[in-house]
Design a protein around this motif. Structure first.
Motif, short mmCIF file in Angstrom:
data_model
loop_
_atom_site.label_atom_id
_atom_site.label_comp_id
_atom_site.label_asym_id
_atom_site.label_seq_id
_atom_site.Cartn_x
_atom_site.Cartn_y
_atom_site.Cartn_z
N ASP A 131 0.16 9.18 -11.00
CA ASP A 131 0.21 10.59 -11.36
C ASP A 131 1.65 11.01 -11.71
O ASP A 131 1.90 11.63 -12.75
CB ASP A 131 -0.31 11.38 -10.14
N ARG A 154 -7.34 7.30 5.78
CA ARG A 154 -6.64 6.32 6.62
C ARG A 154 -6.39 6.87 8.03
O ARG A 154 -6.57 6.18 9.02
CB ARG A 154 -5.31 5.92 5.97
N GLN A 161 1.41 20.16 -3.41
CA GLN A 161 0.23 20.57 -4.17
C GLN A 161 -0.91 20.98 -3.26
O GLN A 161 -1.62 21.94 -3.52
CB GLN A 161 -0.26 19.38 -5.02
N ASP A 188 -6.42 10.15 0.15
CA ASP A 188 -6.30 8.77 0.60
C ASP A 188 -5.80 8.71 2.05
O ASP A 188 -6.37 8.03 2.91
CB ASP A 188 -5.30 8.07 -0.35
N LEU A 246 8.09 -3.07 7.01
CA LEU A 246 9.10 -2.02 7.15
C LEU A 246 10.37 -2.44 6.42
O LEU A 246 10.56 -3.62 6.12
CB LEU A 246 9.41 -1.79 8.63
N VAL A 283 2.18 5.74 -2.64
CA VAL A 283 0.84 5.15 -2.73
C VAL A 283 0.40 5.16 -4.20
O VAL A 283 0.83 5.99 -5.00
CB VAL A 283 -0.19 5.89 -1.84
N ALA A 335 -2.13 5.99 -6.23
CA ALA A 335 -2.64 7.13 -7.01
C ALA A 335 -1.52 8.12 -7.30
O ALA A 335 -1.38 8.63 -8.41
CB ALA A 335 -3.77 7.81 -6.23
N ASP A 336 -0.70 8.35 -6.28
CA ASP A 336 0.41 9.27 -6.38
C ASP A 336 1.41 8.81 -7.44
O ASP A 336 1.87 9.60 -8.30
CB ASP A 336 1.07 9.29 -5.00
N ALA A 345 0.94 3.11 11.20
CA ALA A 345 0.13 2.79 10.02
C ALA A 345 0.87 3.13 8.73
O ALA A 345 0.35 2.94 7.63
CB ALA A 345 -1.20 3.54 10.08
N GLY A 346 2.09 3.64 8.86
CA GLY A 346 2.89 3.90 7.67
C GLY A 346 2.65 5.27 7.06
O GLY A 346 3.01 5.52 5.92
N ILE A 347 2.07 6.16 7.84
CA ILE A 347 1.80 7.51 7.33
C ILE A 347 2.80 8.47 7.98
O ILE A 347 3.05 8.40 9.19
CB ILE A 347 0.36 7.94 7.69
N ILE A 348 3.39 9.33 7.18
CA ILE A 348 4.23 10.36 7.76
C ILE A 348 3.57 11.71 7.49
O ILE A 348 3.68 12.28 6.41
CB ILE A 348 5.67 10.33 7.18
N ALA A 384 -4.42 13.29 -4.78
CA ALA A 384 -4.99 11.95 -4.61
C ALA A 384 -4.42 11.28 -3.36
O ALA A 384 -5.14 10.65 -2.57
CB ALA A 384 -4.69 11.10 -5.83
N ASP A 385 -3.13 11.45 -3.18
CA ASP A 385 -2.41 10.87 -2.06
C ASP A 385 -2.95 11.41 -0.73
O ASP A 385 -3.22 10.66 0.22
CB ASP A 385 -0.94 11.28 -2.23
N ARG A 422 9.58 2.04 15.01
CA ARG A 422 10.17 1.98 13.67
C ARG A 422 11.68 2.05 13.69
O ARG A 422 12.28 2.93 13.07
CB ARG A 422 9.66 3.14 12.82
N ARG A 455 8.43 -2.26 15.88
CA ARG A 455 7.49 -1.81 14.87
C ARG A 455 6.97 -0.41 15.17
O ARG A 455 6.95 0.46 14.31
CB ARG A 455 6.31 -2.79 14.83
N ILE A 492 -0.73 6.34 14.27
CA ILE A 492 -0.66 6.97 12.93
C ILE A 492 0.66 6.62 12.27
O ILE A 492 0.71 6.19 11.12
CB ILE A 492 -0.83 8.50 13.05
N VAL A 533 0.54 15.31 -3.12
CA VAL A 533 -0.34 15.47 -4.28
C VAL A 533 -1.77 15.10 -3.86
O VAL A 533 -1.98 14.32 -2.95
CB VAL A 533 0.12 14.62 -5.49
N PRO A 584 8.28 2.55 6.32
CA PRO A 584 7.22 1.69 5.78
C PRO A 584 7.49 1.40 4.31
O PRO A 584 7.91 2.28 3.57
CB PRO A 584 5.96 2.54 5.94
#
Lengths: 499, 499
Positions: free
Chosen positions: A304, B308, B232, B304, A142, A298, A300-301, B257-260, B300-301, A120, A117, B254, B298, A229
Motif C-alpha cells: 500500500d 494475530r 488510518q 492482519d 529480532l 507487514v 499488505a502495508d 509475537a512482534g506486534i507493537i 490492511a495491517d 526484547r 527474546r 503479544i 493502515v 522484530p
C-alpha cells in the motif's frame, strides 16, 4: 596531512612523566597489555578522521573491567587524562589520542552477554560490533535498529559515545532511542548504572545525557540495547529527478503524506556516477538526483505504501520511479548508497566528509546554497545523505597536493556547517563534534550554553581528565575563533542587570 | 489529611520577608497578577496529589514571558525559591508549593504559536493543554501522541516537567520522545534553547536531561513538539482471563509475537467491576482480568494484526476475545479504562494511586506479590495499568477515617514500589517523583548516583532555588529514611582505595 590540528589542548595539559607512569602501571596491573614504543603507538594515532593525528603517550588494551577500574583510579590519582576508544571508526576525531594521555582501547570487551527474546533486549560488552548484535539476535527474528555505514566494524560503546545513526534512524531513531541501560565507570573508577530495564528511570535522564557525550562523562562498561522484530518485508523505490531541488522537495512531500519510510536517502549526480562506476548498482547516471525510499513492515502495508510513495514521487516531478524487482536488486540499490563514500574516494585524491543537519523543509534551499559555495570555491561537492531526517553528508572533493586546495576544502566545509546553523539546523547529525567541529560549536551555541555544558561536564568529571579538548570548546577558544554566537543577546529589560 | 508530608524542606529554606518581597514585586512588575491573601492562596495549596498541601507564600500569574524573566532575576537576587506550576494535575506533588517560596503559575501562556504541516511540528506556549495541540493539528490529519489521562486539562509545560506518558506511549514513546525543542529561562533569568528543529543537537543532550526534571533545572517558556500522522484506523480487542497472571503472561506473548500495539492496558477484577458500575462499558465482570489491546495503522495491517493478536490471546488462555464492533464500542471500551480511577473512587472513601514500572517479563510475579501484600495488610488493591510497557498503577483502597488505614496504605504503597525496584524496575513510570516518592529514590539509587544528580542540578541551578525538595533527596534524608541502596557496593579491589 593535518587539517585544523590544534595543539592547544595537549599544550594546556600537565606534563606527565611517561616512564614513571608506565612503571607504576606495570607494577599495579601486571596483566594489562600496554603499548609504549613509537612503533606500537603509531597505529593508534588517529580514528576514522585520518586528517587529525597525534601519537598517544601510552595505549592500554584491558581484557577485564576491573583493569579499567584500576586504571581509572590510578589516572585520577595521578592527574593523567584518558581517551577511550572503541573500534576507532569515528569520523569527527572523538577518539583522537593525546600526547599527554592514555588511550584506553575497549575493543577486547567483545562478549554478547545476553539476548532476551521476551524482554526484547541484548546485554553486551562495549567492544561488541554493531552488526554482531543483529547477527546474534537473528535466530529470534529480532535486530538492533541503528545501522551506521561502519556497522561491520564499529563498536556499540563507540555508538553510545557518538549517539550513532544510520540509514534507518528516520523511522527507528538514533542510538539514544534504542538503549535501555548503560553501565559506566566514572572518572574516579566508580561503577554506575544509567537507565534501567524498565520504561523510564526516575531522577534526571542521565542515560540520554551520557549518550553522545563522546567519552567526556565516563567509560561505558556494558550496554543494554532494545531489539526490534525484523520487518516481514522491505521494498525499495528508486526515483530519478532532473534537479536536486525537486528531489529535496519530494522528501518533504513523502513525509507530509503521512508515510515514515524505513530509510529515505538522496544522492546527487556526482555521487550517483561515482557509485555506479564502482558498484554497478543500476543507477540512472543522467539523473541530477536520486532518492532511495525503503518501506518496511507487514506485506499488505508495504504494498500500500509503495503505491502511495510512487504517486507522491511522480507528482513531485520524478522522471522515473523504479521498484527494486527482487531482494537482490534491493540489496544492490543499497550497496551503491552504502559505498558512496569510498566510491567518491576513487574519483578524487582526497575528500572531506561533512555532517550537518537541517530542518527537512530547508533541503532545497541548502542544496542550492551548497552548489553556489562549490562554484565560488572551485571545488566539487558530492551530496549523499539521509534526506528523510535532514542529515546531510556533503563530500568536498580536493587534492591535498595542490597548494591551497586543503585550505579551501576546510573553508567551504565551515561555510556549509554555518549554513546549516543559519537555517535552524546543527553542525552534526550523527558523526559527533569530536575534535573536528569544536570551532563550529562556537557558532551553534552562545556563551551561556557553553558555560552550562562545562558545568554539566564538571558534574561528572570535575578534574576534566576524560577526553579533554573534544566536543565542548572553551569560551577562550570561541573568542579566538571569533564566531561566538549571540542569540537572545539583547536583554529585553537592561535595567534588570542591576539585580 | 497529610500523607508523608515533610516540613524539613521549608524548614531548611531561608526566611523571606513576604511583605518586603510583595512590595518590591509590585514596584518592579506593576502589571503582574499577584495573589497574597490566605483566601486567594488556598486553591493553590496542592496539585493533583491532594494528600500533600502547603500554602504558598505568594502566587504569581504572569501573562508575558518578560514578566517571568524579571521575576526570576528578582528571586535570584533575593534568594527566593520558585516552584513552577502548569495546570496542577500532577500526581506526585511536583508542583507542591513552598511556604517560603513563590508559586509561578504558567497557565496563562496558552497560545498555539505555529502548526507546521510539512515540518510536522507544533510550537506552543507552556500553558497550552495537551489535548489542544492535537485539536489544532487535526485539520492537517496530525496529532500529538503522548496522551496522559489528564490530557483535557494538563499543560504541555507540565508534561515536559514530568515527562508525561499515556496509554499510547508503548508505541509512540513518552514526552521526551516527542519533543524537538524547549525554550527555557534559567534560574538567573537567561533565555536558553535546548534541542533544535533538526534531528539532533550537538553537545550534551540537555533537552532529554531537562525533560522530566520536575522544574528543578529551569522554567519552560516555549515547546516545539513533534506531530504524527493520524492512523488510518484503530481497532480494540478486549480479552478476558480467569487469572491476572495469565493476563500478565499474555502481554509478554503479544510483544514477543512482534506486534507493537498502539495501547495495551490491563485491569483486574476490582477495577473491572468499579469501571463497569460507573461507565457500563460492557466489560465481563466475572473476569479476573481483562486486557485492552489497541491496534492502529493502515487498514490492511490492522486487520492482519487483529487476527494475530486474537490467536496469541486465545493461546495464552483467554476465556473470551472480543473485537469492538464499531467506533462507538471502541470508545466505550476506552472510556471504562480512562475513568477507572474515579470509578475506584466511588467504591472506596480514599485511594492511593501508585506508579511503578517493571520489566514486562516480571508482570505475573509482581501481580502475585501485590496480591500477597494486599492480603497481608488487609487493604484492597485494584490494578489498572499500562501493561504493554510494564507501567503499573496499583490503586490502594482505604478509609482515612478508620484509624491506622492511612498508615497501612502508605506502608503497602512503599512495599509495592520496593518490589518494583527489586525486580529491576523503577519507582515511577510517568507520574514523576515530586514530593511523594522522594524517600523511595533512596531505594532506587546509591549515594554516588544521588550525589551526581545533585551535581547536575547545581550545573543549572547552583543556588538551589528552583523547586527545592522535590525529585532528588538529600543524602541526609536517605540516611534518615534508612533505605540507602547499595549496589556494586563491594569494591572488587579494596586496596585501590589507597590511590
Amino acid at each position: 596531512m593535518s587539517i585544523l590540528y590544534d595543539e592547544r589542548v595537549d599544550g594546556a595539559l600537565p606534563k606527565v612523566d611517561k616512564a614513571a607512569l608506565l612503571a607504576e602501571l606495570r607494577q599495579r596491573l601486571p596483566d594489562l597489555d600496554i603499548l609504549h614504543t613509537q612503533e606500537d603507538l603509531k597505529p593508534y594515532e588517529c580514528d576514522g578522521l585520518s586528517a587529525y593525528r597525534t601519537t598517544p603517550m601510552l595505549v592500554v588494551l584491558p581484557e577485564h573491567i576491573e583493569q579499567v577500574q584500576q586504571l581509572l583510579k590510578l589516572c585520577h590519582a595521578r592527574g593523567v587524562p584518558v581517551v577511550a576508544r572503541g573500534a576507532g571508526t569515528g569520523l569527527s576525531g572523538g577518539a583522537l589520542p593525546l600526547e599527554q594521555g592514555i588511550l584506553l582501547v575497549m575493543a577486547r570487551f567483545n562478549q554478547i552477554l545476553e539476548i532476551n527474546r521476551e524482554g526484547r533486549f541484548a546485554r553486551v560488552q562495549p567492544g561488541v560490533r554493531n552488526l554482531a548484535i543483529s547477527q546474534a539476535a537473528a535466530p529470534f527474528d529480532l535486530y538492533y535498529a541503528p545501522d551506521p555505514s561502519s556497522q561491520i566494524a564499529c563498536s556499540i560503546g563507540g555508538n553510545v559515545a557518538e549517539n550513532a545513526g544510520g540509514v534507518h534512524c528516520l523511522k527507528y531513531g538514533l542510538t539514544v532511542h534504542n538503549l535501555l541501560k548503560v553501565d559506566i565507570l566514572t572518572v574516579e573508577g566508580e561503577f554506575m548504572t544509567l537507565g534501567s530495564d524498565a520504561l523510564d528511570a526516575p531522577g534526571f535522564d542521565l542515560l540520554a545525557l551520557f549518550t553522545g557525550s563522546e567519552g567526556m562523562l565516563g567509560i561505558v562498561t556494558e550496554v543494554t540495547v532494545k531489539l526490534l522484530p525484523k520487518p516481514q518485508v522491505a521494498k525499495v523505490l528508486l526515483a530519478a529527478f532532473d534537479s536536486v531541488e525537486k528531489a529535496g522537495r519530494a522528501v518533504g512531500d513523502i513525509i507530509a503524506a503521512g508515510i515514515i519510510p524505513g530509510g529515505l536517502e538522496m544522492m546527487d549526480n556526482l555521487a550517483i556516477r561515482a557509485a555506479e562506476d564502482f558498484i554497478h548498482a543500476g543507477y540512472p547516471v543522467e539523473a541530477e538526483a536520486i532518492l532511495l525510499c525503503e518501506l518496511d513492515g507487514v506485506e499488505a502495508d508495504v504494498a500500500d505504501d509503495c503505491e502511495r510513495v510512487r504517486e507522491v514521487l511522480e507528482k513531485a516531478g520524478a522522471t522515473e520511479v523504479r521498484l527494486a524487482r527482487d531482494e537482490a536488486e534491493r540489496v544492490k540499490f543499497w550497496a551503491g548508497r552504502k559505498n558512496a563514500f569510498p566510491a567518491v574516494g576513487r574519483i578524487s585524491p582526497d575528500y572531506y566528509c561533512m555532517d550537518g543537519t537541517i530542518p527537512r523543509r530547508e533541503l532545497p534551499g541548502v542544496l542550492r546554497g551548497i552548489a553556489e559555495l562549490s562554484e565560488e570555491y572551485g571545488l566539487r561537492v558530492a551530496n549523499v545523505f539521509h534526506a528523510g531526517d535532514g542529515n546531510m553528508h556533503p563530500l568536498i572533493l580536493f587534492d591535498a597536493n595542490v597548494p591551497g586546495e586543503l585550505e579551501r576544502a576546510e573553508a567551504i566545509g565551515g561555510k556549509i556547517l554555518e549554513l546549516c546553523v543559519k537555517v535552524g539546523g546543527s553542525i552534526t547529525g550523527e558523526h559527533g563534534v569530536g575534535r573536528e567541529k569544536i570551532n563550529q560549536m562556537c557558532a551553534q551555541f552562545n556563551s551561556d550554553e557553553i558555560t552550562l555544558f562545562h558545568a554539566v561536564k564538571a558534574a561528572f568529571d570535575p578534574s576534566g581528565l576524560l577526553n579533554p579538548g573534544k566536543n565542548i570548546p572553551t569560551l577562550h577558544r570561541c573568542a579566538e575563533f571569533g564566531a561566538m554566537h549571540v542569540h537572545h543577546g539583547q536583554l529585553p529589560f537592561p535595567e534588570l542587570e542591576r539585580f
